[in-house]
Structures are given as C-alpha cells and as structure tokens.
Design a protein around this motif. Structure first.
Motif: not given
Length: 327
Positions: A123-127
């Motif tokens: 997810p975007p929150s993971g990078r």
C-alpha cells in the motif's frame, strides 16, 4: 483446495543473517498473528528456533498444533534440499526439517524473492518515494536491500501473475565511479581479493568504508549514531559514501532488469539512516548512467517502510504452492 489453504494456522518466517521473524496466519488474504523476532545466534539450529517460537505462541494461546503448512524466506540461495547459510551457522535439509516439524508443506524460498513478491501489493503507506519518476503498470519491479548482506531481486509480470526472481546479485563485483571509491576498492583488495557490492553495501560494508576512509574501526551502529547526531563528520562522510554507492548499484539493477515498474530499497540499514539517506546522493547516482540517465530518471525509487513485507510475499508464494499441489 480452499479448505486445504485456509484450514488451521500457517507458519510464516523471514530468516535473515541476524534475526528470524516468525508469524502465524489464519487467513491467506489477511494479516499476521503473533509476530515475534528471535535472534538467530541464540539457537543451535533453525529447528530449535522454530520450536521455540511455536512453544511461545502456544503459551500465548495460539492453536499451533493445527499448523500443517509453512513457508520460510531465508537469506540464502535455495537450490535443492540442502541449505547452508552464507551469513549464519545454520545448515539443514528442507525435507528433514519438514518431517521433524510434522508439516505437510514446507516451502523454502530466497528471502529477497519473497520480499519482491510483496512489492506489487504494497500500500502507499508501506513505501516512501525517493526522488522523481513515474512507475509503469504491469512492468518489471526491481529490489535491492542492504542488511547483514546485500539482497537483489525483482518481480516480472506474467499472464496476470507475478514471478519472483531468485539470484545472488549482491555478489557482483563492485565498480567504483570516482577516485575516492577507487581508493576504497584498493584498500579492500589487499584484504579480500575479490570485492563484491555486498562487501560495501551491508552492515559490515559500512564499517569497511569507514575503515578504508579513516583507518578507524567502528561498529556500523556507532557510525550511524554518530552520523545522525552530528557528533562525527567522518561518520557522516562514510554514510554519504555508502548511500552514493547504493545509488549506483541500484541503478545497475534497474538497468539490468528494465525495472520500469519501480525500484525498491529494502533491508534493515537504510530505514535507520533517516534524513541522511533522504539528503544523500543516492538518487543522483541512481540516474548517473551516461546516455541512459534519462531512462533511469523516469524510474521511481521507493524505500520500503512496511514492518514485515517479506511475510506478505512468502504468504502469497505458499498459497501458490498449495494451489499447484492440488491441481
């Protein structure tokens, strides 16, 4: 097949040269339960570490007796039944370990192949984006990660699926790009003969960079701490060299794979560098490939920030393995 995949808990692990991260999973499409990180040096064998984790999980109320399927990502080549870890003392037979643990399925895969399998689903929150570029959909994605060693991998789209690449790209020969790096290489030649990218882009590598530049031997954690708190300009310089070399090697991987789907940075070292990495020459060196500079400028680079991404990837690989066995 669905019952086989979902019945009971599944054991997942990400085994590095220093730590082994374990988790249980009840739903292949869901999250992870009872995540625990064990220090590998505390256990004589991998089987001992697994049993210690399962015993602890049982004491915490997990139904570990239902575990029949397991998938382990390991920081090592997986080329047959016998595994002898490069950066750790564990050596074992996969089949013997499966029987020892009473498992129906024991999948053993390279840790960076597992991490690569997680990339299309992060997810975007993971990078965290580093620099510019725009990823192209359904294109090859590259991966590099300095930790105890240097992992290199990627994933390739194939007919609606993703196929992870297993290799040992961290052991390619180091290529300096300026006189300072030539001096580092010459210092390490006298010590090691062949100097790989991993020799520099790892925890030990940061220590060797600092030694080659300053003739001082410090632990990687001490170099990073002194660089971050500003108490040692030489340590800051060594971290900057580390980040710049990482950019060059990441650019090489992106060119080799044609990673127009993005280039990702994993491993345990870079997330600890914080603003030093963000302000480093990493991205400039990533793009500094002469006539191919414009090509690389279009490829985005990301730092993986999700806490246990390899577990996500190895879970997907286990589901594929069980599905294939029931066809």
């Amino acid at each position: 097949m669905t019952l086989e995949v979902t019945h009971g808990l599944r054991l997942l692990a990400d085994i590095g040269g220093t730590n082994a991260r374990f988790a249980l999973q009840s739903d292949p499409a869901g999250g992870f339960d009872d995540v625990e990180v064990l220090t590998g040096a505390s256990y004589l064998t991998l089987g001992d570490a697994i049993r210690a984790y399962l015993d602890g999980a049982r004491a915490r109320g997990m139904a570990v007796d239902s575990v029949r399927h397991a998938a382990l990502a390991i920081a090592n080549p997986v080329e047959g039944d016998e595994i002898r870890m490069t950066n750790h003392h564990w050596a074992f037979s996969i089949e013997a370990l499966r029987q020892e643990l009473g498992l129906t399925t024991l999948l053993m895969v390279n840790d960076f192949a597992a991490l690569a399998m997680a990339l299309p689903h992060l997810p975007p929150s993971g990078r965290q984006r580093i620099g510019g570029g725009i990823e192209l959909p359904n294109r090859t994605i590259g991966l590099i990660g300095p930790g105890t060693g240097l992992g290199v991998s990627g994933v390739v789209p194939a007919g609606g699926r993703w196929i992870a690449l297993s290799g040992e790209g961290g052991h390619v020969s180091f290529a300096p790009v300026n006189r300072d790096e030539v001096a580092i290489l010459e210092a390490l030649w006298s010590e090691y003969g062949h100097v790989s990218a991993e020799r520099l882009l790892s925890g030990m590598g940061l220590e060797l960079i600092h030694w080659a530049r300053t003739s001082r031997r410090l632990k990687a954690a001490d170099i990073t701490t002194a660089a971050l708190d500003g108490s040692c300009l030489e340590c800051q310089g060594s971290v900057r060299v580390f980040c710049a070399i990482l950019g060059s090697v990441a650019g090489n991987v992106a060119l080799t794979l044609g990673a127009t789907g993005g280039m990702y940075i994993g491993g345990g070292i870079v997330p600890r560098l914080g603003v030093l990495f963000e302000q480093s020459a990493f991205r400039a060196r990533f793009e500094d490939k002469g006539r191919l500079g414009d090509y690389l400028a279009r490829i985005p680079t990301y730092l993986i920030t999700e806490q246990y991404p390899a577990l996500r990837g190895v879970s997907a690989m286990l589901s594929d393995q069980i599905f294939c066995l029931h066809q």
